[in-house]
Design a protein around this motif. Structure first.
Motif, short mmCIF file in Angstrom:
data_model
loop_
_atom_site.label_atom_id
_atom_site.label_comp_id
_atom_site.label_asym_id
_atom_site.label_seq_id
_atom_site.Cartn_x
_atom_site.Cartn_y
_atom_site.Cartn_z
N MET A 1 0.83 -1.18 0.00
CA MET A 1 0.00 0.00 0.00
C MET A 1 0.88 1.25 0.00
SD MET A 1 -3.16 0.74 2.46
CE MET A 1 -3.85 2.32 2.61
N LYS A 2 1.97 1.19 0.74
CA LYS A 2 2.87 2.34 0.81
C LYS A 2 3.39 2.73 -0.57
CE LYS A 2 7.11 3.75 3.12
NZ LYS A 2 8.15 3.34 4.06
N LYS A 3 3.81 1.75 -1.35
CA LYS A 3 4.32 2.02 -2.69
C LYS A 3 3.20 2.48 -3.62
CE LYS A 3 8.12 -1.27 -2.54
NZ LYS A 3 8.66 -2.48 -3.15
N LYS A 4 2.07 1.82 -3.55
CA LYS A 4 0.94 2.11 -4.43
C LYS A 4 0.31 3.47 -4.14
CE LYS A 4 0.35 -1.57 -6.99
NZ LYS A 4 0.31 -1.50 -8.43
N PHE A 5 0.38 3.93 -2.90
CA PHE A 5 -0.25 5.19 -2.51
C PHE A 5 0.26 6.35 -3.35
CE2 PHE A 5 -0.74 8.95 0.25
CZ PHE A 5 -2.09 8.87 0.49
N LYS A 6 1.50 6.29 -3.77
CA LYS A 6 2.10 7.36 -4.57
C LYS A 6 1.59 7.39 -6.00
CE LYS A 6 6.28 7.24 -1.81
NZ LYS A 6 7.71 6.93 -1.77
N GLU A 7 1.04 6.27 -6.47
CA GLU A 7 0.53 6.19 -7.84
C GLU A 7 -0.86 6.80 -7.91
OE1 GLU A 7 0.66 2.20 -9.34
OE2 GLU A 7 2.66 1.86 -8.50
N LYS A 8 -1.05 7.73 -8.84
CA LYS A 8 -2.35 8.41 -8.96
C LYS A 8 -3.47 7.46 -9.36
CE LYS A 8 -0.67 12.99 -9.51
NZ LYS A 8 -0.95 13.66 -8.29
N SER A 9 -3.13 6.37 -10.04
CA SER A 9 -4.16 5.41 -10.47
C SER A 9 -4.66 4.55 -9.31
CB SER A 9 -3.61 4.51 -11.58
OG SER A 9 -2.51 3.75 -11.12
N PHE A 10 -3.89 4.43 -8.23
CA PHE A 10 -4.29 3.66 -7.06
C PHE A 10 -5.23 4.51 -6.20
CE2 PHE A 10 -3.58 2.48 -2.56
CZ PHE A 10 -4.03 1.18 -2.61
N ALA A 11 -6.40 4.02 -5.92
CA ALA A 11 -7.39 4.75 -5.12
C ALA A 11 -7.58 6.15 -5.69
CB ALA A 11 -6.99 4.78 -3.65
N ALA A 12 -7.86 6.19 -6.97
CA ALA A 12 -7.91 7.46 -7.71
C ALA A 12 -8.89 8.47 -7.11
CB ALA A 12 -8.26 7.19 -9.16
N GLY A 13 -9.93 8.01 -6.46
CA GLY A 13 -10.94 8.92 -5.92
C GLY A 13 -10.63 9.47 -4.54
N CYS A 14 -9.57 9.01 -3.92
CA CYS A 14 -9.29 9.46 -2.55
C CYS A 14 -8.58 10.82 -2.56
CB CYS A 14 -8.47 8.44 -1.80
SG CYS A 14 -6.71 8.46 -2.16
N GLU A 15 -8.74 11.54 -1.49
CA GLU A 15 -8.07 12.83 -1.33
C GLU A 15 -6.80 12.59 -0.52
OE1 GLU A 15 -10.60 16.09 -0.08
OE2 GLU A 15 -12.34 14.91 -0.72
N ARG A 16 -5.68 12.47 -1.19
CA ARG A 16 -4.43 12.14 -0.52
C ARG A 16 -4.02 13.17 0.53
NH1 ARG A 16 -4.70 9.08 -4.66
NH2 ARG A 16 -3.33 7.34 -5.08
N GLU A 17 -4.32 14.42 0.28
CA GLU A 17 -3.98 15.47 1.25
C GLU A 17 -4.72 15.25 2.56
OE1 GLU A 17 -5.18 16.33 -1.97
OE2 GLU A 17 -3.11 16.36 -2.67
N ARG A 18 -5.96 14.80 2.43
CA ARG A 18 -6.76 14.51 3.63
C ARG A 18 -6.18 13.34 4.40
NH1 ARG A 18 -13.28 14.76 3.21
NH2 ARG A 18 -13.31 14.69 5.45
N ILE A 19 -5.76 12.33 3.68
CA ILE A 19 -5.18 11.16 4.33
C ILE A 19 -3.88 11.54 5.04
CG2 ILE A 19 -4.10 8.92 3.90
CD1 ILE A 19 -6.23 8.53 1.69
N ARG A 20 -3.09 12.40 4.44
CA ARG A 20 -1.83 12.83 5.05
C ARG A 20 -2.04 13.61 6.34
NH1 ARG A 20 2.25 11.07 2.41
NH2 ARG A 20 2.24 10.89 0.15
#
Length: 50
Positions: free
Chosen positions: A1-20
């Motif tokens: 998951m750590k590696k995939k999180f950086k890929e925009k295609s992985f969980a494309a609908g999530c708000e990464r800034e919110r998760i951070r």
């Protein structure tokens, strides 16, 4: 998951800034572990884990 999180295609609908934002409460490794464990708990029986 750590590696995939950086890929925009992985969980494309999530708000990464919110998760951070969780980083002020716990390290991301712990967050990833809890997210995976929580997700598996929901499908445990479906995938033959108990």
């Amino acid at each position: 998951m750590k590696k995939k999180f950086k890929e925009k295609s992985f969980a494309a609908g999530c708000e990464r800034e919110r998760i951070r934002m969780i980083e002020s409460l716990m390290d991301m490794e712990t967050f990833y572990r809890l997210a995976i464990e929580g997700g598996l708990a929901e499908v445990r029986g479906d995938v033959g884990l108990g």
